[in-house]
Scaffold this active site. Structure first.
Site, PDB file in Angstrom:
ATOM      1  CG  HIS A   1      31.272  -3.230  12.999  1.00  0.00           C
ATOM      2  ND1 HIS A   1      31.494  -4.250  12.111  1.00  0.00           N
ATOM      3  CD2 HIS A   1      31.314  -2.089  12.285  1.00  0.00           C
ATOM      4  CE1 HIS A   1      31.668  -3.724  10.900  1.00  0.00           C
ATOM      5  NE2 HIS A   1      31.571  -2.422  10.984  1.00  0.00           N
TER       6      HIS A   1
ATOM      7  CG  ASP B   1      29.830   1.656  12.808  1.00  0.00           C
ATOM      8  OD1 ASP B   1      30.542   2.455  12.164  1.00  0.00           O
ATOM      9  OD2 ASP B   1      29.256   0.683  12.279  1.00  0.00           O
TER      10      ASP B   1
ATOM     11  N   GLY C   1      25.973   2.121   9.749  1.00  0.00           N
ATOM     12  CA  GLY C   1      26.399   2.815  10.961  1.00  0.00           C
ATOM     13  C   GLY C   1      25.241   2.887  11.943  1.00  0.00           C
TER      14      GLY C   1
HETATM   15 ZN   LIG Z   1      32.133   1.876  10.756  1.00  0.00          ZN
END
Ligand SMILES: [Zn+2]
Length: 388
Positions: free
Chosen positions: A217, A275, A316
């Protein structure tokens, strides 16, 4: 029963076929693709289903529950958003909890490779281990008490519990011991993603040298860009061969930086992930991510403990991959063939699974996303059957 699909375009790994007719056999595989044969009124685009390499759950369940019930709910939910395959992703938890989850997830992965698996469910095909080998300074919401220094012996115990199904691991390269673990994983074909990291540029480069192939990410839980010390983010954007995940929900990364990321990584090394956590696809309220509490409000998931102290730490997302693909087109102006590739082919290539997953060719499973003229997902077929 065999069937045919006719469309304006078909996106394959190597080309775009205009006005295709795709015939699908009764066994759910693609029987043939005939170009230039669809009626000129056809307006849909066909492409391979998505592959989410970073997701913690959805539909009220976390993958660390690791039960058949949780996987059935999560996998059905993902299929409804265009996902054909995914890597259930763990978060930092105690060693015992992690071992127990990995065992359960491995059982589900093995079940998903058999005919016992519901054909209309997305398939978990490997595990992304996110934590515990991450940086305290950039832990995000990962519980500090369970973060551990990189340890080859412990990793091997995890991989044993997972019956060899860990395919991707997030590691902070600057933590003592990390480079040895990166090297150990890379040698065994496990892809290493640099993330939850406070690495300087030099430390990030050492991580790549040791075998790091991607960043987790990108922008989130990462040392920010500074023009004299570009840090891990500067390296992530600059290093051409490095893949880079991004959570394209408009919350985790501003659209300006989504554009910058796509310009830097190009259509072959940018990867869309969700995510997502249990609250994806659910009403707002209180949920669990791994083992800790999360509150969801206004489309954002926050760590509940931090909220109590007035801090807003993202925990998340509630993003789905079809939404990420549509946001990417909206934020960057990229065409559907690029946006879709970022969520299907690129993650598959990173994982060394290009042949297995992105197969819009005769003989391959008919795992097909059907998009409307606006580039939005309309319908999904898994093994030739329509997912509702
Ligand atoms: Zn994650």
């Amino acid at each position: 029963m065999s069937q045919t699909l006719q469309a304006r375009r078909l996106i394959t790994a190597s080309q775009i076929i205009e006005w295709p007719t795709v015939s699908i056999s009764s066994d759910g595989t693609i029987a043939g693709i005939e170009p230039d044969s669809a009626p000129r009124t056809a307006n849909t685009t066909l492409a391979s289903t998505f592959f989410d390499i970073h997701t913690h759950g959805g539909a009220g369940h976390d993958v660390m529950e690791a039960t058949p019930e949780a996987f059935s709910k999560v996998s059905s939910f993902f299929a409804g958003h265009g996902v054909g395959q995914y890597l259930p992703t763990t978060v930092t938890a105690s060693v015992d909890k992690t071992l127990a989850s990995l065992e359960g997830i491995a059982r589900e992965i093995e079940r998903a490779s058999t005919s016992a698996w519901d054909a209309l469910h997305a398939r978990p095909i490997g595990i992304h281990l996110e934590g515990p080998f991450i940086s305290h300074a950039k832990r995000g919401v990962h519980p500090p008490a369970d973060i551990l220094p990189p340890d080859i012996g412990l990793f091997d115990r995890f991989q044993q519990a997972a019956v060899g199904h860990i395919r991707l691991i997030t590691i902070a390269p600057e933590v003592p011991g990390a480079l040895d673990l990166i090297h150990h994983c890379a040698e065994r074909g496990i892809r290493v993603s640099i993330g939850h990291t406070n690495a300087t540029a030099q430390e990030a480069r050492a991580g790549i040298e040791a075998g790091g192939r991607s960043t987790t990410h990108t922008f989130n839980a990462m040392r920010p860009l500074e023009h004299r010390e570009p840090g891990v983010l500067g390296v992530a954007l600059d290093e051409e061969a490095l893949y880079a995940e991004l959570i394209c929900d408009g919350v985790h990364v501003a659209p300006e930086l989504v554009r910058l990321w796509l310009k830097a990584k190009g259509p072959h090394h940018a990867i869309l992930v969700t995510d997502s956590m249990a609250a994806a696809g659910m009403p707002e309220g209180e949920y669990v991510l791994g083992t800790f509490a999360v509150k969801v409000a206004n489309g954002r998931a926050f760590a509940a403990d931090d909220l109590d102290q007035g801090k807003h730490t993202l925990a998340g997302s509630v993003l789905t991959l079809d939404r990420a693909v549509s946001n990417l087109q909206r934020f960057t102006g990229a065409p559907l063939e690029v946006a879709s590739r970022l969520a299907s082919r690129n993650p598959a290539i990173l994982l060394g699974l290009g042949d297995l997953i992105d197969g819009m060719e005769p003989g391959r499973p008919a795992n097909i996303n059907i998009f409307n003229e606006a580039g939005e997902l309309e319908r999904t077929l898994l093994h030739g059957k329509a997912v509702c």
